[in-house]
Design a protein around this motif. Structure first.
Motif, mmCIF file in Angstrom:
data_model
loop_
_atom_site.group_PDB
_atom_site.id
_atom_site.type_symbol
_atom_site.label_atom_id
_atom_site.label_comp_id
_atom_site.label_asym_id
_atom_site.label_seq_id
_atom_site.Cartn_x
_atom_site.Cartn_y
_atom_site.Cartn_z
ATOM 1 N N SER A 9 0.807 -1.218 0.000
ATOM 2 C CA SER A 9 0.000 0.000 0.000
ATOM 3 C C SER A 9 0.842 1.270 0.000
ATOM 4 C CB SER A 9 -0.941 0.021 1.204
ATOM 5 O OG SER A 9 -0.200 0.005 2.415
ATOM 6 N N THR A 28 -0.382 -11.319 -4.439
ATOM 7 C CA THR A 28 -1.092 -11.250 -3.168
ATOM 8 C C THR A 28 -0.466 -10.109 -2.375
ATOM 9 O OG1 THR A 28 -1.462 -13.637 -3.118
ATOM 10 C CG2 THR A 28 -1.725 -12.450 -1.045
ATOM 11 N N VAL A 31 -1.943 -6.129 3.513
ATOM 12 C CA VAL A 31 -2.013 -4.715 3.892
ATOM 13 C C VAL A 31 -2.943 -4.544 5.088
ATOM 14 C CG1 VAL A 31 -1.485 -3.817 1.593
ATOM 15 C CG2 VAL A 31 -3.850 -4.302 2.207
ATOM 16 N N LYS A 33 -4.959 -1.951 5.602
ATOM 17 C CA LYS A 33 -6.235 -1.389 5.143
ATOM 18 C C LYS A 33 -6.472 -1.810 3.691
ATOM 19 C CE LYS A 33 -5.963 2.698 8.140
ATOM 20 N NZ LYS A 33 -5.948 4.184 8.181
ATOM 21 N N PRO A 34 -7.299 -2.814 3.448
ATOM 22 C CA PRO A 34 -7.543 -3.263 2.076
ATOM 23 C C PRO A 34 -8.038 -2.160 1.147
ATOM 24 C CG PRO A 34 -8.359 -4.883 3.632
ATOM 25 C CD PRO A 34 -7.949 -3.679 4.448
ATOM 26 N N THR A 35 -8.729 -1.161 1.696
ATOM 27 C CA THR A 35 -9.237 -0.068 0.857
ATOM 28 C C THR A 35 -8.122 0.826 0.333
ATOM 29 O OG1 THR A 35 -9.632 1.253 2.854
ATOM 30 C CG2 THR A 35 -11.488 -0.010 1.980
ATOM 31 N N GLN A 39 -8.798 -2.576 -6.388
ATOM 32 C CA GLN A 39 -8.976 -3.934 -6.878
ATOM 33 C C GLN A 39 -8.642 -4.002 -8.368
ATOM 34 O OE1 GLN A 39 -9.643 -6.695 -5.359
ATOM 35 N NE2 GLN A 39 -10.514 -6.162 -3.374
ATOM 36 N N ASP A 44 -4.869 -10.168 -5.362
ATOM 37 C CA ASP A 44 -5.632 -10.610 -4.197
ATOM 38 C C ASP A 44 -5.138 -9.841 -2.985
ATOM 39 O OD1 ASP A 44 -7.270 -12.782 -5.308
ATOM 40 O OD2 ASP A 44 -5.344 -13.758 -5.681
ATOM 41 N N ILE A 45 -6.061 -9.269 -2.231
ATOM 42 C CA ILE A 45 -5.716 -8.434 -1.090
ATOM 43 C C ILE A 45 -6.094 -9.161 0.201
ATOM 44 C CG2 ILE A 45 -6.072 -6.204 0.032
ATOM 45 C CD1 ILE A 45 -6.885 -5.103 -2.738
ATOM 46 N N VAL A 46 -5.125 -9.269 1.106
ATOM 47 C CA VAL A 46 -5.342 -9.914 2.400
ATOM 48 C C VAL A 46 -5.135 -8.864 3.492
ATOM 49 C CG1 VAL A 46 -4.543 -11.700 3.990
ATOM 50 C CG2 VAL A 46 -4.558 -12.143 1.521
ATOM 51 N N LYS A 47 -6.097 -8.744 4.379
ATOM 52 C CA LYS A 47 -5.986 -7.789 5.475
ATOM 53 C C LYS A 47 -5.082 -8.349 6.568
ATOM 54 C CE LYS A 47 -8.681 -5.079 8.797
ATOM 55 N NZ LYS A 47 -10.028 -4.761 9.321
ATOM 56 N N ASP A 55 -1.030 -13.463 10.426
ATOM 57 C CA ASP A 55 -1.495 -12.732 9.247
ATOM 58 C C ASP A 55 -0.641 -13.081 8.026
ATOM 59 O OD1 ASP A 55 -3.459 -11.512 10.725
ATOM 60 O OD2 ASP A 55 -2.418 -9.589 10.928
#
Length: 219
Positions: A9, A28, A31, A33-35, A39, A44-47, A55
């Motif tokens: 991010s 992948t 992060v 904050k996925p926002t 997208q 692929d986003i992993v919080k 995590d």
């Protein structure tokens, strides 16, 4: 090929993701904050945070990466590189240690880490004025963390590349110059554009020519 990006991010991390996707690979991104990331197909986003080993494991469980790129930097009170750090003193070291641990669990063998000119052995090749500035300012805390992170990575037994650009700048220059002997000869005003550094990180992950080295780069 699938990459795991730690620090995706951030300003450099986002450019790394863009370059990977343009090259036709998958990403992948772990992060907080996925926002903070847009997208995109192939992403692929992993919080989560790399400071929590569970995590990191979750990111690997989604899809095991072929290689990992770490673009973390110290969090500061302001955007100034000399502002007081507000992240933990071992943020980069502990994050890399967690990543290395999970890489070993899943059999992933290569990690590429963004550092800075002046980390590790390149400290002694920096111009005296820069060394004095860094040692007498809040920047020294980042260098101490970079050095601790280097130990975690070098002692891991994994294949690594520690990329050390001089002063990051916001230009569109993409040509990179590599400096031998840990950056001996880099000038006081040496710099590297973020986009060129991002592309170098991806190339270092894809190719073997920089394996187990710590290249110092500028434009």
């Amino acid at each position: 090929m699938r990459f795991l990006i730690i620090g995706g991010s951030g300003r450099t991390g986002k450019l790394v993701i863009d370059d990977i996707l343009k090259k036709g690979h998958q990403v992948t991104a772990l992060v907080r904050k996925p926002t903070s990331l847009e997208q995109q197909p192939g992403l692929d986003i992993v919080k989560g945070t790399p400071l929590d080993v569970s995590d990191v494991r979750n990111a690997f469980n989604l899809d095991i990466p072929d290689t990992v790129i770490v673009t973390l930097s110290a969090i500061r009170a302001t955007d100034s590189p000399f502002a007081a750090p507000i992240s933990p003193p071992r943020m980069m070291a502990d994050s890399n240690a967690n990543v290395v641990q999970i890489m070993k669990e899943f059999g992933v063998r290569k990690i590429v880490v963004l550092q800075a000119y002046g980390a590790g052995a390149s400290w002694d090749t920096m111009p005296c004025a820069l060394r004095l500035l860094m040692s007498k300012s809040n920047m020294i805390y980042s260098y101490e963390d970079h050095n601790l992170a280097e130990k975690e990575v070098r002692n891991s037994g994994l294949t690594f590349v520690l990329v050390r650009p001089s002063r990051l700048v916001e230009t569109d220059v993409t040509k990179v110059k590599e400096w031998p002997k840990d950056g001996k000869g880099v000038g006081l005003m040496g710099s590297a554009s973020r986009i060129s550094v991002a592309q170098f990180l991806v190339n270092a992950a894809l190719e073997e020519r920089w394996d187990n080295t710590a290249p110092v780069i500028t434009n």
